[in-house]
Motif scaffolding. Structure first.
Motif, PDB file in Angstrom:
ATOM      1  N   SER A  41      24.184-113.734  22.620  1.00 33.72           N
ATOM      2  CA  SER A  41      23.909-113.377  24.007  1.00 33.72           C
ATOM      3  C   SER A  41      23.590-114.594  24.857  1.00 33.72           C
ATOM      4  O   SER A  41      23.737-114.559  26.081  1.00 33.72           O
ATOM      5  CB  SER A  41      22.738-112.389  24.074  1.00 33.72           C
ATOM      6  OG  SER A  41      21.581-112.949  23.501  1.00 33.72           O
ATOM      7  N   PRO A 229      24.851-106.145  26.486  1.00 33.68           N
ATOM      8  CA  PRO A 229      24.805-105.414  25.205  1.00 33.68           C
ATOM      9  C   PRO A 229      25.856-104.314  25.102  1.00 33.68           C
ATOM     10  O   PRO A 229      26.307-103.991  23.999  1.00 33.68           O
ATOM     11  CB  PRO A 229      23.386-104.841  25.170  1.00 33.68           C
ATOM     12  CG  PRO A 229      22.914-104.849  26.584  1.00 33.68           C
ATOM     13  CD  PRO A 229      23.587-106.008  27.235  1.00 33.68           C
ATOM     14  N   VAL A 244      27.416-109.532  15.394  1.00 30.34           N
ATOM     15  CA  VAL A 244      26.383-109.921  16.349  1.00 30.34           C
ATOM     16  C   VAL A 244      25.118-110.092  15.517  1.00 30.34           C
ATOM     17  O   VAL A 244      24.457-109.114  15.172  1.00 30.34           O
ATOM     18  CB  VAL A 244      26.180-108.866  17.450  1.00 30.34           C
ATOM     19  CG1 VAL A 244      25.070-109.302  18.406  1.00 30.34           C
ATOM     20  CG2 VAL A 244      27.479-108.630  18.226  1.00 30.34           C
ATOM     21  N   PHE A 247      20.981-108.764  18.264  1.00 29.60           N
ATOM     22  CA  PHE A 247      20.990-108.126  19.570  1.00 29.60           C
ATOM     23  C   PHE A 247      19.666-108.419  20.277  1.00 29.60           C
ATOM     24  O   PHE A 247      18.603-108.375  19.653  1.00 29.60           O
ATOM     25  CB  PHE A 247      21.155-106.608  19.426  1.00 29.60           C
ATOM     26  CG  PHE A 247      22.567-106.129  19.512  1.00 29.60           C
ATOM     27  CD1 PHE A 247      23.132-105.789  20.725  1.00 29.60           C
ATOM     28  CD2 PHE A 247      23.343-106.045  18.368  1.00 29.60           C
ATOM     29  CE1 PHE A 247      24.443-105.345  20.813  1.00 29.60           C
ATOM     30  CE2 PHE A 247      24.653-105.597  18.438  1.00 29.60           C
ATOM     31  CZ  PHE A 247      25.214-105.250  19.666  1.00 29.60           C
TER      32      PHE A 247
END
Length: 503
Positions: A41, A229, A244, A247
């Motif tokens: 992210s 997300p 991923v 998160f």
């Protein structure tokens, strides 16, 4: 940050000569995939963990591009890496390392003791930009003895030296590439830098000259930087993204758990979410005010409201993963009535107003909103100013301490000594706490160290230089056929050397 997924065309090995007749056998053979698409992210600002503090730098580069004398494994234990063995003198002041033979950097430069000496001297130099430079100040001098023997002399005993040498900031860099590692990193690791399309992707390729090449199954790894997300979850379900590792919100978890093609793992991290306070500014220089703010907060509300109950409450700057952990969440329990009384006693019967500088990460924004509401219940007004991380936050908060309150998840393991550093952004100084940290480093008795760690936790929980909130979970989701991903995070990392697809 990228707001759409870049489609990736997978290239597979030919299964047969294309000119040969098509086989009619019912048995079909296939080779495991060797390309991995992984998403984060937060994009790293640079790629040199020896010169930049953000956790995202080490997540991409540590154990992948760069290596250290020693490393920390998935269980949090110290293991050999570029050094195969070491000895410590009886007085604890001299560490002698034997380096691994036949190791070369990605540009062909051979690793030897002179290179390792350069790297350590660079980290401990007076004007070093190393984010953990305070640790290297304990080194008095470094010498070499032959091509593969490195000797570190300490100013005083430091029982945490080996652990620190396993961190991302301690990786070994070479003289001819140290100054360009920020954009074109060159290390000794299992993967080497290929290309970086900033804001979108970063690609690594397997290092064919790696000293332990047999353990590497992947040939290419592409990091995708996606801060949404929903996009991340959609990309996982479609197969555009294979993994991923973490998160930054629990929102997609329940839906992803229903997908049989994916594996969802809720692990533990070292990321301690705290509301840092500027102890040099009024009213936060008054312990009663800090106590009042802590007692205005119900930690479980933050975890339930922002993380679907997946976090772990903490009462000091320590996580349950660490040795000698003490549960100190009861030192200042949630009690709004006592909170108001403390504020009145400190001279703020009608409360006060302050501004919190909050980095843009979801955990910080969600926690800030809940804290804002909690403080309002006891008459304290918290204004929220969002600042860009890492650039603005690092400059204004971490470097200049120009803030009232902030929220940050500190990822370094066993770094309780942060509050004993001469320059800490909390502006906290307590000689008794400093003495405890010093005593931990001076003893080699593990039981005594554990006792001292417990006392250090208790002192911080009592002094409250920050509001200690919760430890973040590690919410990892990846292709069910992917093996070797770290389920827990004793060090913030995305280590890929043992990752492979299994049919």
């Amino acid at each position: 940050m990228m707001q759409s997924i870049v489609a990736v065309t997978m290239v597979t090995r030919a299964q047969a000569n294309p000119a040969a007749p098509r086989q009619t056998s019912l048995a079909q053979t296939s080779l495991p995939r060797t390309s991995l698409n992984i998403a984060m992210s937060l994009e790293p600002p640079v790629l040199d963990p020896t010169a930049s503090a953000p956790v995202s730098v080490g997540k991409v580069t540590w154990k992948n591009i760069f290596e250290g004398l020693v490393t920390i494994d998935r269980h949090g234990k110290i293991q050999p890496q570029l050094a195969t063995e070491w000895t410590i003198s009886p007085d604890g002041l001299i560490y002698t390392f034997q380096l691994r033979e036949g190791v070369v950097f990605h540009n062909g430069r051979a690793l030897d003791a002179s290179v390792a000496k350069f790297s350590l001297d660079r980290a401990r130099a007076p004007h070093s930009m190393n984010p953990q430079r305070q640790f290297f100040k304990e080194i008095d001098w470094v010498e070499t003895k032959g091509p593969l023997t490195l000797i570190i002399h300490l100013k005083r005993r430091n029982s945490s030296l080996l652990y620190w040498l396993g961190w991302p900031a301690s990786v070994i860099v070479a003289p001819d590439s140290a100054e360009t590692n920020a954009l074109t990193p060159i290390g000794t690791g299992p993967f080497q830098f290929s290309q970086w399309n900033k804001g979108k992707t970063l690609e690594l390729i397997a290092n064919e000259q790696y000293w332990n090449r047999s353990e590497i199954a992947l040939k290419t790894v592409t990091f995708h930087f996606i801060d949404n997300p929903i996009l991340l979850a959609n990309a996982l379900r479609s197969g555009e993204i294979d993994a991923v590792p973490e998160f930054n919100t629990p929102d997609p978890v329940a839906q992803l758990q229903r997908d049989a093609s994916l594996k969802v793992v809720i692990g533990v991290t070292e990321m301690k979410v705290i509301a840092g306070l500027n102890n040099a500014r009024k009213p936060f220089n008054d312990l009663r005010v800090r106590q009042a703010l802590m007692m205005a907060v119900d930690r479980s509300t933050i975890i339930d409201g922002g993380w679907d109950g997946l976090g772990t409450e903490i009462g000091s700057y320590y996580t349950p993963n660490d040795r000698a952990y003490r549960d100190l969440t009861g030192v200042y329990p949630y009690d709004p009535v006592k909170s108001k009384g403390l504020l009145a006693a400190a001279g703020y019967p009608d409360g006060f107003t302050f501004t919190a500088k909050i980095p843009q990460m979801p955990y910080a924004a969600q926690s800030a909103e809940i804290l804002q509401a909690a403080f309002a219940e006891v008459g304290v007004t918290m204004k929220i100013r969002t600042v860009l991380f890492p650039d603005v936050w690092t400059r204004e908060v971490f470097d200049d301490a120009d803030y009232d309150m902030t929220i940050m998840a500190h990822a370094e393991p066993m770094d309780i000594g942060l509050f004993a550093q001469q320059k800490n952004y909390f502006k906290y100084y307590n000689p008794a706490f400093n003495a405890l940290i010093d005593a931990i480093e001076q003893t080699t008795d593990e039981k005594e160290q554990d006792r001292l760690y417990g006392e250090a936790q208790t002192l911080l929980a009592t002094d409250l230089p920050a509001l200690f909130l919760f430890a973040l979970p590690k919410i990892g989701v990846w292709n069910a056929k992917l093996q070797g991903m770290w389920e827990n995070e004793p060090v913030a990392s995305i280590a890929l050397s043992h990752v492979r697809f299994e049919d």
